[in-house]
Design an enzyme around this catalytic site. Structure first.
Site, short mmCIF file in Angstrom:
data_model
loop_
_atom_site.label_atom_id
_atom_site.label_comp_id
_atom_site.label_asym_id
_atom_site.label_seq_id
_atom_site.Cartn_x
_atom_site.Cartn_y
_atom_site.Cartn_z
N ILE A 519 -21.48 25.14 -28.44
CA ILE A 519 -20.22 24.39 -28.42
C ILE A 519 -19.53 24.47 -27.06
O ILE A 519 -18.48 23.87 -26.86
CB ILE A 519 -19.26 24.90 -29.51
CG1 ILE A 519 -18.98 26.40 -29.34
CG2 ILE A 519 -19.80 24.60 -30.89
CD1 ILE A 519 -17.96 26.94 -30.32
N GLY A 522 -20.30 27.93 -19.79
CA GLY A 522 -19.51 28.31 -18.63
C GLY A 522 -20.32 29.13 -17.66
O GLY A 522 -21.54 29.29 -17.82
N GLY A 523 -19.65 29.66 -16.64
CA GLY A 523 -20.35 30.47 -15.65
C GLY A 523 -20.92 31.74 -16.24
O GLY A 523 -21.88 32.30 -15.71
N GLY A 525 -22.26 31.95 -19.35
CA GLY A 525 -23.36 31.65 -20.26
C GLY A 525 -22.93 30.62 -21.29
O GLY A 525 -22.12 29.74 -21.00
N LYS A 526 -23.44 30.73 -22.49
CA LYS A 526 -23.19 29.74 -23.53
C LYS A 526 -22.34 30.31 -24.65
O LYS A 526 -22.34 31.51 -24.91
CB LYS A 526 -24.51 29.22 -24.11
CG LYS A 526 -25.40 28.50 -23.10
CD LYS A 526 -26.70 28.03 -23.72
CE LYS A 526 -27.54 27.29 -22.69
NZ LYS A 526 -28.84 26.83 -23.25
N LYS A 541 -19.91 34.24 -27.79
CA LYS A 541 -20.09 34.06 -26.35
C LYS A 541 -21.19 35.01 -25.88
O LYS A 541 -21.06 36.23 -25.94
CB LYS A 541 -18.79 34.36 -25.62
CG LYS A 541 -18.87 34.16 -24.11
CD LYS A 541 -17.62 34.67 -23.40
CE LYS A 541 -16.43 33.79 -23.65
NZ LYS A 541 -15.26 34.19 -22.81
N ASP A 637 -5.53 31.69 -15.31
CA ASP A 637 -6.37 30.50 -15.47
C ASP A 637 -5.84 29.64 -16.61
O ASP A 637 -6.57 29.25 -17.52
CB ASP A 637 -7.82 30.90 -15.73
CG ASP A 637 -8.80 29.77 -15.46
OD1 ASP A 637 -8.40 28.79 -14.79
OD2 ASP A 637 -9.95 29.85 -15.90
#
Length: 849
Positions: A519, A522-523, A525-526, A541, A637
């Site tokens: 779903i 990112g940097g 992983g998945k 994650k 962020d």
């Protein structure tokens, strides 16, 4: 007599030759190339000639074909030269003929999307007559780091001393990529623009030897004055930026201006800088303090490992005698000059003067500090400093100006590398036996350790077990023990949070990491959608084992989430650290990111009330972060992709990998490298590398405008004034016309008063200085008030609709002869009870404010 005639004839030929050369040079004073076209355009009275036009003193090789040009209509609003580009997938050379001498070379870039080419994916190098200018260069990446004004184009400027008759600009795309160029600008300069002899900081005079090296313009600042456009510097067409964004403390110096007649200290200095630079200055604000330790400071980011030429521009605007203003000049915290008297050096008041210094920046340093301060050792009546302009130039090293990588043409660099490789090989051979013996000993000891799990993790590539760093404890194995005891601040510190999953359980929950369950990526992983055995949905994650960035973010996230629990923060269910895996398990947020509900998907639009409730929820989460611990937590962020929505559209802040603990009581900020997302980044934090809670407030202000406008924060395909959402929306808000650009899908279903207040809150969040921004608590309070205004507006609308229906019913009853209804006070017109009640509701809201 005959000899005399011959000598005269030779002299005549020599003069004619010089005039011809001078005339030729005058013709090439400016060479402007519009790349990717055969047409010419006029900009500010200067003609840019197409790179395929005839008789342009330019050769393009290999000869370009039709598919290497691009007409970029979306960029024409930035200027005609950005409406076309030359695209190249292989090597490309531009050869300028008969250009011997000193020149400024400017390369114009503007990102674009054209056919199968996306400028965001472009990486290439540039060389000029073998001198490396750029290497592994990405234009969008440089725009994000260099442009403080939000511009979507970039100009790279270099100074070249050309010994040969031709100048060859070589473009070379990286393997598998391509390159592009929008415009080339070659401007001839006076021979005396840079003197060979220059003062070295902390040393004697040295020789620049510019004939054998090049320079890159890093900064050109008009100190204390407005921006100077190229058309205002007609000799060399330079841009002079405003200096305030580079000052560590703008209040350290105030601006002064003198419109009197300013002249150059030397007649040869006319091209050094335009007189506009010397008409304004910045001088110290507080010179009457008891201890004179106050400096005006400029902090400039530079490439490490190079020499830099620092040019300072001075003009005494106030004092009419020498020894009335003396001060010191510091470059990178070292004294470059003391007892500096502008009047004495320039030869009078209103005399334009400049001073050059050379300093080397270490390979471990990426900043260059310029500071001016009092020199209390002198007998001057004033010890404050004054500065009119500042320029920073990077000098080439080993035939290279590019910071990332180097061109192979520098043979001496290659030879040195080979020598170092040979020495390294010899050293490796000598030490291999010792290393092998040491390694065998370590392996033997590790195999004897009972805690084989820890040992296996220490041998894993890329990973450092979190429990070795105090992020979590490894002494408990279930959730009950993980609850632990709380410290005085009420947070669970240094303990495992939630359940410890096995890899088998994670694989079962994700169907063996099925790609259909992904779903997010990112940097780190998945992220997978998973279902735990008890039926609970979770977001799982999984970090990539080689992702060092992911490791750091995971450590930070576990540390933060071990301390924090709040309805508007995403909760962590547990973790897995078996078999070299590092996995975090979070509560599942069924409605995904806030951004997906604003644009870029086919989801139905959120109503104005839903958007307000989401903003309020996110603000509550951030307010808790800022105030829930002793020193608070700065998210760092904040963006719409990090605001997640559960099945009931309740907003929760997520992704704490970049979060930082706030400053201690005796400090106002946290000094740290700049991290975050372009478009949301606090410009004050970017300039000073000083992180505060107000940095989150700025980012949240961008989120507010994104919520109301429903568009990306950065969109290079839009006209120049619309590319940056924050600047574009702020401009409309300051005109009190925000409703002009709001999401049309709202369809007018909002309270105008609430929209007005909402825009005012966002505007305050985006104040230039952090101290002028509200706290998150104040933002939250105002957002709740905005929701009250909207709810009161809805209630009045509903009551009015109900009243209208009742009136229609009453008229029907009157036609039937209903006398009792005629006596009902609800039908007595504008002064009826409903009218009074509605007005009363509005007064109640006003009192709440």
């Amino acid at each position: 007599m005959q000899m005399g005639k011959s000598a005269a004839l030779v002299l005549l030929y020599a003069v004619s030759f010089c005039l011809m050369v001078g005339a030729g040079r005058a013709q090439l004073k400016t060479v402007l190339i519009n790349c990717g076209t055969n047409s010419s355009v006029d900009v500010d009275g200067r003609r840019w000639v197409g790179d395929l036009a005839a008789n342009n003193n330019l050769t393009v090789s290999p000869a370009p074909t039709a598919d290497t040009t691009a007409a970029l209509s979306s960029n024409t609003s930035l200027g005609p030269i950005y409406g076309s580009a030359r695209i190249f997938a292989g090597g490309l050379n531009y050869t300028f003929q008969e250009v011997q001498g000193d020149y400024f070379l400017r390369l114009h870039f503007c990102p674009f999307t054209f056919d199968q080419y996306n400028a965001n994916e472009s990486v290439f190098g540039v060389a000029a007559n073998g001198l490396g200018l750029l290497s592994q260069y990405s234009v969008p990446g440089d725009i994000a780091t260099e442009n403080n004004n939000g511009s979507s184009y970039l100009i790279k400027e270099f100074f070249l001393s050309i010994d040969s008759n031709d100048l060859v600009i070589e473009f070379l795309p990286s393997k598998g990529s391509f390159g592009f160029i929008n415009g080339l600008e070659l401007v001839a300069s006076e021979d005396n623009l840079f003197a060979d002899a220059i003062s070295k900081v902390g040393g004697n005079s040295v020789n620049l030897n510019l004939s054998g090296r090049g320079m890159e313009t890093m900064y050109r600042l008009n100190v204390g004055g407005p921006q100077i456009k190229p058309s205002q510097d007609p000799d060399l067409w330079r841009t002079w930026e405003v200096d305030t964004s580079y000052m560590t403390n703008v209040d350290a110096g105030y601006q002064i201006k003198n419109n009197s007649n300013i002249t150059y200290a030397s007649s040869n200095d006319s091209s050094i800088a335009p007189l506009l630079v010397y008409e304004t200055a910045r001088t110290m604000s507080n010179t009457q303090v008891l201890e004179k330790r106050f400096n005006m400071s400029w902090k400039l980011t530079v490439d490490p490992g190079f020499d830099y030429l620092v040019r300072l521009h001075f003009c005494e605007l106030l004092f009419g005698q020498p020894n009335q203003r003396n001060f010191r000049i510091y470059v990178n915290n070292r004294t470059a000059a003391d007892n500096f008297d502008i009047y004495a050096r320039a030869g009078g008041k209103n005399k334009a003067y400049h001073q050059d210094y050379l300093d080397a920046v270490s390979s471990r340093v990426s900043t260059l500090w310029i500071q001016l301060g009092p020199d209390t050792a002198t007998g001057a009546s004033e010890t404050d400093a004054l500065l009119n302009g500042l320029e920073i130039y990077k000098l080439s090293r080993n035939g290279n100006l590019a910071y990332v990588g180097a061109f192979n043409s520098a043979q001496n660099t290659t030879n040195k590398s080979r020598a170092r490789s040979l020495l390294a090989g010899i050293g490796a051979g000598i030490g291999s036996v010792l290393i092998l013996a040491f390694a065998v000993t370590i392996v033997f000891l590790l195999r004897r350790r009972r805690r084989s799990e820890i040992g296996s993790k220490n041998n894993a590539l890329g990973w450092r077990p979190l429990f070795l760093h105090g992020a979590i404890s490894n002494t408990t194995t279930n959730a009950k023990e993980a609850a632990g005891t709380k410290n005085q601040n009420g947070s669970v510190a240094s303990m495992r949070l939630g359940r410890r999953f096995t890899v088998a359980e994670i694989r079962a929950a994700t169907k063996n990491f099925d790609e259909k369950m992904v779903i997010g990526v990112g940097g780190f992983g998945k992220v997978y959608r998973g279902e735990i055995e008890d039926g609970t949905l979770a977001a799982i994650k999984r970090a990539h084992p080689q992702s060092q960035q992911g490791l750091a973010e995971f450590e930070t996230e576990i540390e933060m989430l071990s301390k924090l629990r709040h309805r508007h923060l995403v909760s962590m269910i547990g973790f897995c650290e078996e078999q070299n895996e590092m996995i975090l398990v979070y509560e599942y947020m069924a409605n995904g990111t806030l951004r997906s509900h604003l644009f870029g998907s086919d989801l139905p639009p959120l109503s104005w009330r839903q958007r307000l409730e989401v903003c309020i929820g996110a603000a509550r989460g951030l307010h808790y972060l800022h105030t829930g611990a002793d020193r608070g937590i700065i998210h760092r962020d904040v963006k719409t992709t990090n605001i997640l929505l559960d099945k009931n559209l309740v907003a929760k802040m997520s992704d704490f990998g970049l979060s930082k603990t706030g400053p201690a009581l005796e400090h106002t900020h946290v000094s740290t490298a700049v991290k975050g997302s372009f478009g949301y980044l606090d410009p004050e934090y970017f300039r000073r590398q000083q992180l505060t809670q107000k940095s989150d407030v700025y980012s949240f202000g961008v989120v507010l405008f994104e919520v109301v406008c429903a568009r990306a924060v950065i969109n290079p395909s839009l006209p120049k004034d619309q590319i940056n959402l924050a600047e574009w929306a702020l401009g409309w808000q300051r005109q009190r016309s925000l409703e002009t650009i709001i999401d049309p899908r709202l369809g007018g279903q909002y309270s105008p008063e609430s929209m007005k207040k909402f825009g005012e809150i966002a505007e305050k969040c985006l104040a230039d200085e952090g101290r002028s921004r509200p706290t998150m608590g104040e933002v939250l309070w105002h957002l709740e008030y905005v929701l009250q205004l909207h709810e009161a507006w809805r209630q009045r609308a509903n009551d009015a609709e109900s009243s209208s229906l009742n009136v229609e019913s009453s008229e029907d009853c009157q036609a039937a002869g209903g006398a009792e209804e005629r006596r009902n006070p609800l039908f007595t017109g504008p002064d009826s009870a409903i009218g009074r009640n509605t007005e009363g509701n509005g007064e109640s809201v006003a009192r709440d404010e």
